[in-house]
Design an enzyme around this catalytic site. Structure first.
Site, short mmCIF file in Angstrom:
data_model
loop_
_atom_site.label_atom_id
_atom_site.label_comp_id
_atom_site.label_asym_id
_atom_site.label_seq_id
_atom_site.Cartn_x
_atom_site.Cartn_y
_atom_site.Cartn_z
N GLU A 135 7.14 -0.65 -3.94
CA GLU A 135 6.96 -1.61 -2.85
C GLU A 135 7.36 -3.02 -3.27
O GLU A 135 7.00 -3.99 -2.60
CB GLU A 135 5.50 -1.60 -2.36
CG GLU A 135 4.49 -2.16 -3.36
CD GLU A 135 3.99 -1.10 -4.36
OE1 GLU A 135 2.96 -1.34 -5.00
OE2 GLU A 135 4.63 -0.04 -4.50
N ASN B 110 -0.90 3.82 1.43
CA ASN B 110 -0.39 5.19 1.35
C ASN B 110 -1.53 6.20 1.33
O ASN B 110 -1.47 7.25 1.97
CB ASN B 110 0.47 5.36 0.10
CG ASN B 110 1.89 4.89 0.31
OD1 ASN B 110 2.36 4.82 1.45
ND2 ASN B 110 2.59 4.55 -0.75
N ASP C 102 5.64 -8.40 -3.33
CA ASP C 102 4.92 -7.15 -3.48
C ASP C 102 3.96 -6.99 -2.31
O ASP C 102 3.28 -7.94 -1.90
CB ASP C 102 4.14 -7.13 -4.80
CG ASP C 102 3.56 -5.77 -5.09
OD1 ASP C 102 4.32 -4.92 -5.57
OD2 ASP C 102 2.36 -5.55 -4.83
N ASP D 245 6.54 4.63 4.15
CA ASP D 245 7.99 4.40 4.17
C ASP D 245 8.38 3.56 5.38
O ASP D 245 9.22 2.66 5.29
CB ASP D 245 8.73 5.74 4.20
CG ASP D 245 8.60 6.49 2.89
OD1 ASP D 245 8.95 7.68 2.88
OD2 ASP D 245 8.18 5.89 1.89
#
Length: 614
Positions: free
Chosen positions: A519, A483, A475, A492
């Site tokens: 993620e 983000n 993770d 991305d």
């Protein structure tokens, strides 16, 4: 009489061969339509799944109990930002409990428009379910473009109906996706919902949009009977008889249908066969002329030998005129005759193959298939079909489809005829469709569905053989803050860089890396103990850190880091495949809660649980 017999024999072989060719063309067309429908249905699932995320985001913004006046003013900005970032959304709208439009990204001056008569609004008002609803098709009032809707009910603090959030997706997006596939002239595409209503059809026909197909043979005899397959029907819109392939999504209940006019398939097959027919006619004419010439030279002398020679010449002319490889085999699989097509199909001169066993030059797996096919022919089977891989002398790998047929001659017992054609291009198309169905579009890793199947398969093999199987669950640390700070597009790009680094680190062709969600990435390591898997995980963690992707909110490091949980399959204590994932996920949870940027094994989780119990 001799000439007549030769013509009949030739025509019989030609008719048999063309019927086989036509049936093969139909089979390939049906398979292609079904695979195309499957790809479109899976793409539709992906579009709907992506469209659900902005719905959830807008629902959260609207239902926020601590909302302020500024929060309300920013709602339309948030909605427009979501539409702009989404590759599929056409618009987002918020409809109040009275059916009046409150906010819309299409027309900011349309507030107050009464939408209470829309089917999706009525459905959500009367149904307490919070599950998103797919509805349509609808036509835009201003743009006059067709779209489908994905809507979700809103409840107030008391659980009462408070309105509807609606996302729309342009129908032209699905039409463009279908047009990216190669189809025959007159090919059509349709999407049908679970009730038989036509959501999309191309070529576009406004009178057909939203029409129910529930009373048609297509829906009753095909779509209701199975989730995928082929069906021939007469179109209710243009009265043309068509062949079709369809696939129904288990997630949305939407069926993707790809149809081609039967006449178009026939015309395509005729175009492919014209050269072969011309060669066959020339061969027939030459054979007849030869037979006439020989019969005039000596009608009585050695008549039987001339007939045999003529038939042998006719067979070779037919075989050499064919683009398919034709071989005559004895009962033991030894080649007695090889047509000239061996040069293009196998890359070998026919003279070099005569007298060799059909099993030569194949790998172990292909040889086993041939052994079984020959055994079945010997046992009485009249026809055997097999598709195997073979390496040509040039080094090129080719997939070959062979039909082996038992042949009984008048003089020498039985034998076999093998007709072989190169189906490499069709095989590659099928493999590419399979790859697309199993790959995550953003990261190019395996997707969750493929990972789940591989986990079950590898766990079963590990239990059966007793070999180790390890799992990493990775993770990205504080990825939501990444983000929020840099935006979703850099997010991305970050996931793509991390995925590429993982793919380069693991063992190619052995290990499997998959995007499990958001993620979170999972890596299957067959044959590795937990200690070896821990070392692999730490190498991945270190190499991702060396990427140096700036992340100022991820302190104290200031760059992107990952936390990894490691677990291995315990053959005695893990009753299910989910147990392995749960252990790795628990280890990941411990890594995230004890400082991040580290690797934690399942043994560490057990130690912590023991210490807590003490």
């Amino acid at each position: 009489m001799v000439i007549f017999s030769c013509v009949v024999l030739f025509l019989s072989l030609a008719v048999w061969f063309e019927l086989s060719s036509w049936n093969a063309q139909l089979s390939r067309t049906n398979s292609y339509m079904t695979q195309t429908a499957r790809a479109i249905a899976q793409h539709t699932d992906d579009v709907i799944e992506v469209a659900k995320q902005p719905l959830a985001g807008v629902t959260f913004q609207i239902s926020d109990k601590n909302k302020t006046v500024l929060h309300s003013l920013e709602l339309i900005h948030v909605m427009r930002d979501m539409v702009k970032r989404s590759p599929y959304l056409r618009s987002l709208a918020y409809i109040g409990a009275d059916g009046r439009l409150i906010e819309s990204t299409v027309d900011s001056f349309a507030g107050g428009l009464d939408l209470s008569g829309q089917a999706y609004f009525t459905r959500h008002r009367n149904d307490i379910s919070l599950e998103p609803l797919i509805d349509g098709p609808y036509k835009g009032l201003l743009s006059e473009q067709w779209f489908i809707t994905l809507s979700q009910r809103l409840n107030n603090d008391q659980g009462q109906f408070a309105g509807v959030v609606v996302a729309t997706v342009d129908i032209k997006h699905f039409v463009n996706f279908f047009n990216s596939f190669d189809t025959f002239d007159g090919g059509t595409f349709a999407m049908i919902d679970a009730t038989g209503r036509l959501l999309i059809r191309t070529p576009m026909n406004e009178s057909a949009m939203g029409k129910s197909l529930a009373d048609t043979p297509l829906y009753r005899d095909a779509l209701l009977v199975s989730n995928s397959g082929n069906f021939n029907y007469v179109s209710p819109f243009d009265n043309i008889r068509k062949a079709s392939g369809y696939f129904k999504s288990s997630k949305t209940g939407i069926t993707a249908l790809v149809a081609i006019p039967k006449q178009a398939v026939l015309r395509h097959w005729i175009r492919l066969a014209q050269t072969r027919w011309l060669c066959s006619l020339i061969a027939l004419a030459a054979s007849v002329g030869l037979a006439i010439y020989l019969s005039r030279q000596s009608e009585l002398r050695r008549r039987d030998e001339r007939i045999i020679a003529a038939r042998e010449a006719e067979f070779q002319v037919i075989a050499n005129a064919s683009s398919d490889l034709i071989e005559k085999l004895d009962d033991h699989g030894i080649r007695q005759y090889v047509s000239a097509a061996s040069r293009s199909v196998l890359g070998i001169e026919p003279e070099k193959l005569v007298g060799q066993s059909i099993l030569e030059s194949y790998d172990a797996d292909a040889r086993q298939y041939w052994i079984e096919a020959l055994a079945n022919i010997t046992a009485g089977s009249s026809v055997e079909r097999l598709i195997v891989r073979r390496q040509k002398e040039s080094g090129e790998l080719a997939w070959l489809e062979t039909v082996v047929t038992r042949v009984r001659s008048f003089s020498a017992g039985s034998g076999m005829v093998a007709v072989t054609r190169d189906v490499t291009s069709q095989k590659r198309v099928q493999e590419e469709l399979d790859r697309l169905a199993n790959t995550d579009e953003l990261t190019q890793l395996s997707n969750k569905r493929h990972f789940t199947g591989q986990l079950k398969r590898l766990a079963s093999e590990a239990r059966m053989v007793g070999t180790p199987l390890s799992l990493l669950v990775l993770d990205v640390d504080r990825f939501k803050l990444f983000n929020d700070t840099y935006g979703h597009l850099p997010g991305d790009t970050c996931l793509q860089a991390i995925s590429a680094e993982i793919q380069h680190t693991i063992r190619q062709g052995v290990d499997l890396a998959a995007r499990y969600g958001g993620e979170e990435i999972a890596v299957l390591l067959p044959g590795m103990t937990e200690t070896e898997a821990w070392a692999m995980a730490d190498l991945i963690r270190h190499r991702i850190a060396l990427l140096g992707i700036v992340h100022q909110k991820n302190q104290p490091w200031g760059h992107v880091t990952v936390s990894i949980g490691v677990a291995s399959l315990c053959h005695d204590n893990d009753p299910s495949d989910d147990a392995l994932f749960v252990k790795a996920d628990q280890a990941l949870y411990l890594a995230k809660n004890t400082g991040r940027n580290k690797v934690v094994g399942s043994a560490d989780v057990s130690d912590q649980q023991t210490a807590a119990a003490a």
